[in-house]
Design a protein around this motif. Structure first.
Motif, PDB file in Angstrom:
ATOM      1  N   PHE A   1     -15.559 -30.708  43.101  1.00 43.13           N
ATOM      2  CA  PHE A   1     -16.249 -31.896  43.592  1.00 43.13           C
ATOM      3  C   PHE A   1     -15.433 -33.131  43.212  1.00 43.13           C
ATOM      4  O   PHE A   1     -14.635 -33.101  42.268  1.00 43.13           O
TER       5      PHE A   1
ATOM      6  N   LEU B   1     -18.838 -40.045  37.695  1.00 39.41           N
ATOM      7  CA  LEU B   1     -18.161 -38.912  37.065  1.00 39.41           C
ATOM      8  C   LEU B   1     -16.726 -39.276  36.731  1.00 39.41           C
ATOM      9  O   LEU B   1     -15.992 -39.808  37.577  1.00 39.41           O
TER      10      LEU B   1
ATOM     11  N   SER C   1     -22.582 -31.179  35.005  1.00 39.39           N
ATOM     12  CA  SER C   1     -22.171 -32.565  35.243  1.00 39.39           C
ATOM     13  C   SER C   1     -22.570 -33.074  36.629  1.00 39.39           C
ATOM     14  O   SER C   1     -23.115 -34.173  36.771  1.00 39.39           O
ATOM     15  N   TRP C   2     -22.280 -32.298  37.642  1.00 35.46           N
ATOM     16  CA  TRP C   2     -22.530 -32.741  39.019  1.00 35.46           C
ATOM     17  C   TRP C   2     -24.019 -32.972  39.247  1.00 35.46           C
ATOM     18  O   TRP C   2     -24.432 -33.997  39.802  1.00 35.46           O
TER      19      TRP C   2
ATOM     20  N   ILE D   1     -17.282 -28.253  33.036  1.00 29.59           N
ATOM     21  CA  ILE D   1     -18.014 -28.910  34.129  1.00 29.59           C
ATOM     22  C   ILE D   1     -19.515 -28.802  33.886  1.00 29.59           C
ATOM     23  O   ILE D   1     -20.272 -29.747  34.064  1.00 29.59           O
TER      24      ILE D   1
ATOM     25  N   ALA E   1     -25.286 -35.995  37.243  1.00 27.79           N
ATOM     26  CA  ALA E   1     -24.780 -37.224  37.856  1.00 27.79           C
ATOM     27  C   ALA E   1     -25.628 -37.604  39.065  1.00 27.79           C
ATOM     28  O   ALA E   1     -25.984 -38.779  39.250  1.00 27.79           O
ATOM     29  N   ARG E   2     -25.976 -36.636  39.873  1.00 22.99           N
ATOM     30  CA  ARG E   2     -26.814 -36.910  41.050  1.00 22.99           C
ATOM     31  C   ARG E   2     -28.202 -37.381  40.632  1.00 22.99           C
ATOM     32  O   ARG E   2     -28.764 -38.306  41.236  1.00 22.99           O
TER      33      ARG E   2
ATOM     34  N   CYS F   1     -14.508 -36.725  41.605  1.00 22.64           N
ATOM     35  CA  CYS F   1     -14.890 -37.596  40.501  1.00 22.64           C
ATOM     36  C   CYS F   1     -14.608 -39.041  40.911  1.00 22.64           C
ATOM     37  O   CYS F   1     -13.702 -39.306  41.706  1.00 22.64           O
TER      38      CYS F   1
END
Length: 201
Positions: free
Chosen positions: A93, A81, A70-71, A67, A74-75, A95
């Motif tokens: 979270f 995702l 990634s989050w 992970i 992405a934001r 995807c």
């Protein structure tokens, strides 16, 4: 970020002292929108480089343990995702797309499910038929050679070996970019076949 073996591929790394090897992330720059794979945290330099190359349109996570950042990335980039469907219950979270395997994410990027590894949904990615990008199951602790995740971390060694053999049978692989360990820019397919043959013993 460092340019890899192709003008449209870049990567950045983080040395892990516990395992004594590098963790890697890959960026595929493409006119239709850039793809990030298993992105580690970005330094200020790499963040500027990513933006100069066009940011990220989508992010692929190969398994729960990858992970990484990634989050957050992405934001920052408004990226979609894509996560492994088999690890859905492990990822905290949502995807946008859950990948089952044996499908194309975008043209030229095919995903394969690696059963038997340490998480139930681990994925490997084949880029334009010649560059294999792996998560955890296939790694490289010694330059020029590939190895398997240690037995103690496998859910099912028989299935894991079958997953490796399926990839080794694919024609045309030249480069293997493991998430963990040394990249094999040349003769990666040969090393993969060598690993598959050794697993018979």
């Amino acid at each position: 970020m460092k340019q890899l073996h192709r003008k449209d591929l870049f990567g950045w790394s983080l040395f892990n002292e516990e395992r004594n090897l590098d963790f890697h992330s890959v960026l595929w720059v493409r006119p239709e929108g850039n793809v990030l794979i298993d992105p580690l945290p970005l330094s200020a330099h790499d963040r500027r480089h990513l933006q100069a190359l066009g940011g990220a349109k989508l992010i692929v996570i190969t398994n729960f343990d990858h992970i990484r950042a990634s989050w957050l990335i992405a934001r920052e980039n408004g990226a979609k995702l894509y996560g492994p469907a088999g690890d859905r219950d492990l990822i905290s979270f949502p995807c946008d797309v859950w990948l089952e395997g044996n499908e194309d994410i975008v043209p030229g990027l095919t995903v394969f499910r690696m059963t038997g590894s340490k998480t139930p949904g681990e994925l490997a990615l084949l880029l334009e038929n010649d560059t294999l990008i792996t998560g955890d199951l296939i790694r490289s602790h010694v330059g020029g050679e590939l190895c398997l995740l240690p037995d103690a971390k496998l859910q099912d060694k028989r299935q894991a070996i079958a997953s490796v053999k399926r990839l080794a049978a694919l024609p045309g692989i030249k480069t293997v970019l493991p998430g963990d360990g040394w990249p094999l820019f040349n003769n990666g397919g040969v090393a993969l076949q060598r690993l598959a043959a050794a697993l018979d013993g």
